[in-house]
Design an enzyme around this catalytic site. Structure first.
Site, PDB file in Angstrom:
ATOM      1  CD  GLU A 181     -41.017  97.497  42.229  1.00 61.24           C
ATOM      2  OE1 GLU A 181     -41.032  98.196  41.195  1.00 61.24           O
ATOM      3  OE2 GLU A 181     -40.486  96.369  42.293  1.00 61.24           O
ATOM      4  CG  HIS A 252     -36.727  99.686  41.805  1.00 57.56           C
ATOM      5  ND1 HIS A 252     -37.799  98.826  41.669  1.00 57.56           N
ATOM      6  CD2 HIS A 252     -35.700  98.936  42.273  1.00 57.56           C
ATOM      7  CE1 HIS A 252     -37.431  97.602  42.045  1.00 57.56           C
ATOM      8  NE2 HIS A 252     -36.162  97.661  42.410  1.00 57.56           N
TER       9      HIS A 252
END
Length: 322
Positions: A181, A252
């Site tokens: 991420e 996200h």
């Protein structure tokens, strides 16, 4: 980063099901969950059983979801209950959730680039355990924060430790893709910019098991101006050049409480922050983001929880593309 508070309140779908004398499991998937190229969902709770994550996603009309695989407060966890794992797989099959649209989120305790040897070793053990759980649950992706130098080693040293941690985990577990991420740049975290992510991937032996999840809040906080006209396309172009779109496995979806380049990891509800609704309209109509999980991690507010934000995002789609 996933939000600390999860939506555990009953949704309108659950309440109406009770009023009609039906169970949630019998509720049909609604129209936009049955087709189209965009897969929107949210990070859901595993309280009362890991299979409950599937029920929660269905209740909010999601087409994908994220979840933790265990407690965020402990390095050690009870063994995964085989019956619970089987029930989770059965629920995923029943509601037609493909493993490519389920994104487990790694423990916040892990720091696979830590300069502290005890934390590094525990992180490596936990990474192997989490990938093993993914395999048992029939999951093919595993998202985690790369790590932090804690300001006591160089970024290059931290990158090498992260890559070594991943290589070790790949050697001990089958198939599951480890998904890095991007970070906001807060503190001494590594992976805030695309070259740092690529430098980790370059040091991993089996790059077919590597991926990236782009967090919109983190990217904005790190200086990628999604709020500008054409900002989403510009970021994806840069990602393709620096990392490669073949590594993009998920997004996200978070607005940002902080301003551009603030380096603060502060999620806001869709359209309520400094990124703004226009950027999310661009995301919903960007073909390079088709068929991958788009996961909400927003804080939510009364009347604007995950279900309402999912509905809003679908309303931004060009209807010809649905």
């Amino acid at each position: 980063m996933a939000p600390k508070r999860r939506a555990t309140r009953r949704t309108k779908t659950e309440e109406s099901a009770e009023e009609e004398g039906e169970t949630l499991e019998k509720q049909p998937r609604r129209s936009h969950a049955s087709g189209g190229s965009k897969y929107i969902g949210a990070h859901v709770s595993i309280k009362d059983g890991i299979w409950k994550a599937v029920d929660s996603c269905v209740a909010m009309d999601g087409r994908c979801f994220a979840l933790f695989l265990g407690s965020q407060r402990s390095w050690t966890r009870p063994a995964l209950d085989p019956a619970a794992a089987d029930k989770f797989r059965e629920q995923c099959s029943r509601h037609r959730f493909d493993s490519a649209h389920i994104l487990p989120h790694g423990s916040y305790l892990m720091n696979c680039g830590s300069p502290k040897e005890d934390v590094l070793e525990k992180s490596r053990v936990l990474l192997v355990e989490e990938l093993s759980r993914c395999s048992r649950l029939g999951l093919s992706l595993y998202n985690f924060h790369p790590g932090s130098s804690l300001g006591s080693i160089s970024t290059e040293q931290c990158v090498q430790r992260i890559a070594t941690s991943i290589n070790n985990a790949h050697q001990k577990t089958p198939a599951v893709v480890t998904v890095l991420e991007n970070m906001s740049g807060q503190g001494s975290t590594v992976g805030g910019n695309f070259p740092e992510l690529k430098s980790i991937i370059d040091k991993v032996r089996d790059q077919s098991r590597m991926g990236v999840c782009l967090d919109t809040c983190h990217a904005f906080a790190n200086g990628y101006d999604l709020s500008a006209e054409g900002g989403v396309k510009a970021m994806l172009n840069e990602f393709d050049q620096e990392v490669g779109l073949q590594y993009l496995k998920a997004v996200h979806l978070n607005d940002s409480k902080g301003k551009l380049g603030c380096n603060l990891d502060r999620h806001e509800d869709i359209g309520k922050g400094h990124i703004g609704i226009s950027a999310f309209r661009d995301i919903m109509n960007e073909p390079r983001l088709d068929h991958i999980p788009l996961i909400l991690e927003t804080p939510g507010r009364p009347g604007f929880e995950y279900a309402e934000q999912i509905e809003l995002l679908y309303s931004l789609c060009d209807k010809k593309k649905m």
